[in-house]
Design a protein around this motif. Structure first.
Motif, PDB file in Angstrom:
ATOM      1  N   LEU A  30      45.630  76.551  14.699  1.00 54.38           N
ATOM      2  CA  LEU A  30      46.020  76.515  16.112  1.00 54.38           C
ATOM      3  C   LEU A  30      46.964  75.346  16.383  1.00 54.38           C
ATOM      4  O   LEU A  30      47.937  75.479  17.128  1.00 54.38           O
ATOM      5  N   ALA A  31      46.697  74.200  15.771  1.00 53.56           N
ATOM      6  CA  ALA A  31      47.551  73.033  15.987  1.00 53.56           C
ATOM      7  C   ALA A  31      48.973  73.287  15.507  1.00 53.56           C
ATOM      8  O   ALA A  31      49.929  72.726  16.053  1.00 53.56           O
ATOM      9  N   LEU A  32      49.125  74.122  14.505  1.00 52.06           N
ATOM     10  CA  LEU A  32      50.442  74.445  13.972  1.00 52.06           C
ATOM     11  C   LEU A  32      51.233  75.388  14.874  1.00 52.06           C
ATOM     12  O   LEU A  32      52.433  75.565  14.675  1.00 52.06           O
ATOM     13  N   ASN A  33      50.557  75.998  15.842  1.00 48.55           N
ATOM     14  CA  ASN A  33      51.205  76.997  16.695  1.00 48.55           C
ATOM     15  C   ASN A  33      52.014  76.315  17.797  1.00 48.55           C
ATOM     16  O   ASN A  33      51.447  75.658  18.673  1.00 48.55           O
ATOM     17  N   PRO A  34      53.343  76.464  17.807  1.00 49.26           N
ATOM     18  CA  PRO A  34      54.172  75.782  18.810  1.00 49.26           C
ATOM     19  C   PRO A  34      53.973  76.300  20.223  1.00 49.26           C
ATOM     20  O   PRO A  34      54.440  75.680  21.186  1.00 49.26           O
ATOM     21  N   ALA A  35      53.275  77.430  20.368  1.00 50.30           N
ATOM     22  CA  ALA A  35      53.068  77.989  21.704  1.00 50.30           C
ATOM     23  C   ALA A  35      51.989  77.243  22.479  1.00 50.30           C
ATOM     24  O   ALA A  35      51.908  77.363  23.704  1.00 50.30           O
ATOM     25  N   LEU A  36      51.161  76.457  21.780  1.00 45.31           N
ATOM     26  CA  LEU A  36      50.111  75.722  22.476  1.00 45.31           C
ATOM     27  C   LEU A  36      50.680  74.468  23.124  1.00 45.31           C
ATOM     28  O   LEU A  36      51.617  73.856  22.607  1.00 45.31           O
ATOM     29  N   GLU A  37      50.092  74.082  24.232  1.00 45.13           N
ATOM     30  CA  GLU A  37      50.594  72.953  25.008  1.00 45.13           C
ATOM     31  C   GLU A  37      49.606  71.793  24.970  1.00 45.13           C
ATOM     32  O   GLU A  37      48.515  71.891  24.401  1.00 45.13           O
ATOM     33  N   SER A  46      40.427  81.590  11.595  1.00 47.47           N
ATOM     34  CA  SER A  46      41.588  80.750  11.275  1.00 47.47           C
ATOM     35  C   SER A  46      42.722  81.602  10.725  1.00 47.47           C
ATOM     36  O   SER A  46      43.903  81.341  10.988  1.00 47.47           O
ATOM     37  N   GLU A  47      42.375  82.643   9.976  1.00 46.31           N
ATOM     38  CA  GLU A  47      43.401  83.542   9.440  1.00 46.31           C
ATOM     39  C   GLU A  47      43.973  84.443  10.538  1.00 46.31           C
ATOM     40  O   GLU A  47      45.166  84.756  10.531  1.00 46.31           O
ATOM     41  N   VAL A  48      43.128  84.856  11.474  1.00 49.06           N
ATOM     42  CA  VAL A  48      43.629  85.619  12.624  1.00 49.06           C
ATOM     43  C   VAL A  48      44.589  84.759  13.433  1.00 49.06           C
ATOM     44  O   VAL A  48      45.662  85.207  13.844  1.00 49.06           O
ATOM     45  N   ALA A  49      44.224  83.494  13.641  1.00 49.61           N
ATOM     46  CA  ALA A  49      45.096  82.569  14.369  1.00 49.61           C
ATOM     47  C   ALA A  49      46.425  82.393  13.643  1.00 49.61           C
ATOM     48  O   ALA A  49      47.488  82.289  14.275  1.00 49.61           O
ATOM     49  N   ARG A  50      46.384  82.373  12.331  1.00 48.49           N
ATOM     50  CA  ARG A  50      47.611  82.214  11.551  1.00 48.49           C
ATOM     51  C   ARG A  50      48.577  83.374  11.788  1.00 48.49           C
ATOM     52  O   ARG A  50      49.791  83.169  11.879  1.00 48.49           O
ATOM     53  N   THR A  51      48.055  84.589  11.897  1.00 53.70           N
ATOM     54  CA  THR A  51      48.950  85.732  12.112  1.00 53.70           C
ATOM     55  C   THR A  51      49.701  85.593  13.429  1.00 53.70           C
ATOM     56  O   THR A  51      50.876  85.969  13.528  1.00 53.70           O
ATOM     57  N   ASP A  52      49.035  85.054  14.449  1.00 48.90           N
ATOM     58  CA  ASP A  52      49.700  84.865  15.742  1.00 48.90           C
ATOM     59  C   ASP A  52      50.728  83.749  15.669  1.00 48.90           C
ATOM     60  O   ASP A  52      51.736  83.778  16.374  1.00 48.90           O
ATOM     61  N   LEU A 106      45.439  90.337   6.135  1.00 51.71           N
ATOM     62  CA  LEU A 106      46.078  89.637   7.247  1.00 51.71           C
ATOM     63  C   LEU A 106      47.362  88.946   6.793  1.00 51.71           C
ATOM     64  O   LEU A 106      48.401  89.042   7.457  1.00 51.71           O
ATOM     65  N   ARG A 107      47.306  88.280   5.666  1.00 47.04           N
ATOM     66  CA  ARG A 107      48.494  87.555   5.179  1.00 47.04           C
ATOM     67  C   ARG A 107      49.575  88.501   4.676  1.00 47.04           C
ATOM     68  O   ARG A 107      50.754  88.147   4.682  1.00 47.04           O
ATOM     69  N   GLY A 108      49.167  89.692   4.268  1.00 47.61           N
ATOM     70  CA  GLY A 108      50.137  90.678   3.815  1.00 47.61           C
ATOM     71  C   GLY A 108      50.621  91.592   4.914  1.00 47.61           C
ATOM     72  O   GLY A 108      51.304  92.583   4.638  1.00 47.61           O
ATOM     73  N   ASN A 109      50.269  91.253   6.162  1.00 47.58           N
ATOM     74  CA  ASN A 109      50.666  92.060   7.322  1.00 47.58           C
ATOM     75  C   ASN A 109      50.193  93.505   7.171  1.00 47.58           C
ATOM     76  O   ASN A 109      50.898  94.450   7.535  1.00 47.58           O
ATOM     77  N   GLY A 110      48.966  93.631   6.647  1.00 46.31           N
ATOM     78  CA  GLY A 110      48.448  94.957   6.376  1.00 46.31           C
ATOM     79  C   GLY A 110      47.495  95.506   7.419  1.00 46.31           C
ATOM     80  O   GLY A 110      46.945  96.599   7.231  1.00 46.31           O
ATOM     81  N   LEU A 111      47.277  94.761   8.506  1.00 44.56           N
ATOM     82  CA  LEU A 111      46.356  95.219   9.541  1.00 44.56           C
ATOM     83  C   LEU A 111      47.098  95.423  10.853  1.00 44.56           C
ATOM     84  O   LEU A 111      47.904  94.600  11.259  1.00 44.56           O
ATOM     85  N   GLU A 112      46.790  96.519  11.513  1.00 45.21           N
ATOM     86  CA  GLU A 112      47.454  96.868  12.761  1.00 45.21           C
ATOM     87  C   GLU A 112      47.031  95.922  13.882  1.00 45.21           C
ATOM     88  O   GLU A 112      46.011  95.241  13.793  1.00 45.21           O
ATOM     89  N   ALA A 113      47.807  95.922  14.947  1.00 51.11           N
ATOM     90  CA  ALA A 113      47.520  95.037  16.086  1.00 51.11           C
ATOM     91  C   ALA A 113      46.136  95.294  16.653  1.00 51.11           C
ATOM     92  O   ALA A 113      45.392  94.353  16.963  1.00 51.11           O
ATOM     93  N   ASP A 114      45.751  96.561  16.789  1.00 51.20           N
ATOM     94  CA  ASP A 114      44.426  96.879  17.329  1.00 51.20           C
ATOM     95  C   ASP A 114      43.321  96.356  16.425  1.00 51.20           C
ATOM     96  O   ASP A 114      42.259  95.937  16.903  1.00 51.20           O
ATOM     97  N   THR A 115      43.557  96.372  15.118  1.00 50.89           N
ATOM     98  CA  THR A 115      42.561  95.856  14.185  1.00 50.89           C
ATOM     99  C   THR A 115      42.434  94.351  14.308  1.00 50.89           C
ATOM    100  O   THR A 115      41.323  93.802  14.275  1.00 50.89           O
ATOM    101  N   ILE A 139      52.518  83.062  12.912  1.00 53.57           N
ATOM    102  CA  ILE A 139      53.630  83.573  12.118  1.00 53.57           C
ATOM    103  C   ILE A 139      54.457  84.575  12.916  1.00 53.57           C
ATOM    104  O   ILE A 139      55.701  84.533  12.897  1.00 53.57           O
ATOM    105  N   ALA A 140      53.789  85.469  13.621  1.00 58.12           N
ATOM    106  CA  ALA A 140      54.466  86.488  14.434  1.00 58.12           C
ATOM    107  C   ALA A 140      53.643  86.688  15.699  1.00 58.12           C
ATOM    108  O   ALA A 140      52.656  87.435  15.692  1.00 58.12           O
TER     109      ALA A 140
END
Length: 306
Positions: A186-193, A129-135, A90-99, A137-138
């Motif tokens: 999740l708290a780090l994600n600026p998209a949350l309100e 938490s790692e899945v949330a991190r990918t969202d 996940l951190r290496g951007n090695g998994l596809e969106a569907d995965t 970051i990108a």
């Protein structure tokens, strides 16, 4: 790295040759650990090779199949292989969106499933938490999916009643800490309100002073403090909001008439003192003005604890 050839143009670590030659994803047993086509030795070899799997299809399939190891009582497979491998990819951007979608949805299901041994849910939360991190970051989730993830994370943290921590033989069951890590990402994600941030604070309060009166000994208060710091960093809540939230925490300890004469009251006091101290120390050391502003309400709450 030692490699093996399974068909023209497709190179794999020898550790995964058997895995790659098996039938498609849908035909495999969901909870097999080690996944069919692998064994503990081949997975350890993969770890020694830094989880490098050049073949994308094999890497993405294996990420899903390793979810079955998150419930293993063997910390070598659970922590050292499944969690570390999926995190590395996940951190290496090695998994596809569907995965990533499949991981997220399967992990949500794992949170709702029976977990008698107590490993699956905490490690599902940690991988989420790692899945949330990918969202973060990108961004790849829709706004509705992101809100739904907050709902799942909040519900999970509030639901934790298994407070087992570290076991010398079986390693970690760390439900509160892993749920806190999920909320931190999740708290780090600026998209949350604001509504999502307030919902997270409600869940944090519930475990900062747990109703069950479990006395924390595995560092949970410090982990609970982290998402609070990053919620503050967002600058969405006013000083008055923070004062109200912190001043509401001592009420969770219990009736003042029981002060120092009830074990549950003492356990809750212990947990709250540890939590507020963690927030204060982190805020004191921070260079961020929004985080540093948490010192004052934390001190106010400390002063009214009997």
């Amino acid at each position: 790295m030692s490699t093996g050839r399974v068909d023209q143009g497709r190179w794999l670590p020898r550790a995964l040759l058997g895995f790659a030659l098996l039938s498609p994803l849908s035909a495999w047993a969901e909870d097999a650990c080690p996944p069919e086509g692998t064994d503990a030795g081949s997975l350890q070899l993969l770890k020694q090779q830094d989880f490098v799997v050049d073949d994308a299809a094999t890497r993405n399939t294996l990420a899903i199949r390793l979810l079955g190891c998150l419930s293993s009582p063997d910390p070598t497979l659970r922590d050292g292989i499944a969690y570390e491998a999926i995190t590395a990819w996940l951190r290496g951007n090695g998994l596809e969106a569907d995965t990533r979608v499949r991981l997220r949805d399967d992990l949500y299901t794992m949170l709702q499933a029976p977990d008698a041994e107590g490993f699956a849910r905490p490690f599902a939360a940690l991988v989420l938490s790692e899945v949330a991190r990918t969202d973060r970051i990108a961004p790849w989730m829709t706004p509705a999916e992101r809100v739904a993830m907050v709902d799942h994370a909040v519900a999970y943290l509030r639901s934790v009643q298994d407070y087992r921590g570290f076991d010398n033989a079986q390693g970690w069951r760390h439900g509160v800490a892993h749920g806190s890590d999920w909320l931190m990402q999740l708290a780090l994600n600026p998209a949350l309100e604001r509504p999502q941030l307030e919902s997270m604070l409600t869940a944090i309060a519930a475990q900062a002073v747990p109703e069950s009166a479990h006395a924390y000994v595995f560092g949970e208060p410090g982990r609970l403090a982290r998402p609070v710091l990053y919620i503050a960093k967002r600058g969405v809540l006013a000083d008055s909001d923070w004062s109200a939230w912190f001043l509401g925490l001592p009420e969770r300890i219990g009736e003042r008439e029981k002060a120092y004469s009830d074990t549950a009251w003492l356990a809750r006091r212990h947990d709250l003192l540890a939590f507020l101290t963690s927030v204060y120390l982190e805020a004191d050391q921070s260079a961020d003005a929004q985080i540093k502003a948490l010192k004052a309400p934390a001190v106010l709450a400390l002063k009214i604890i009997p």
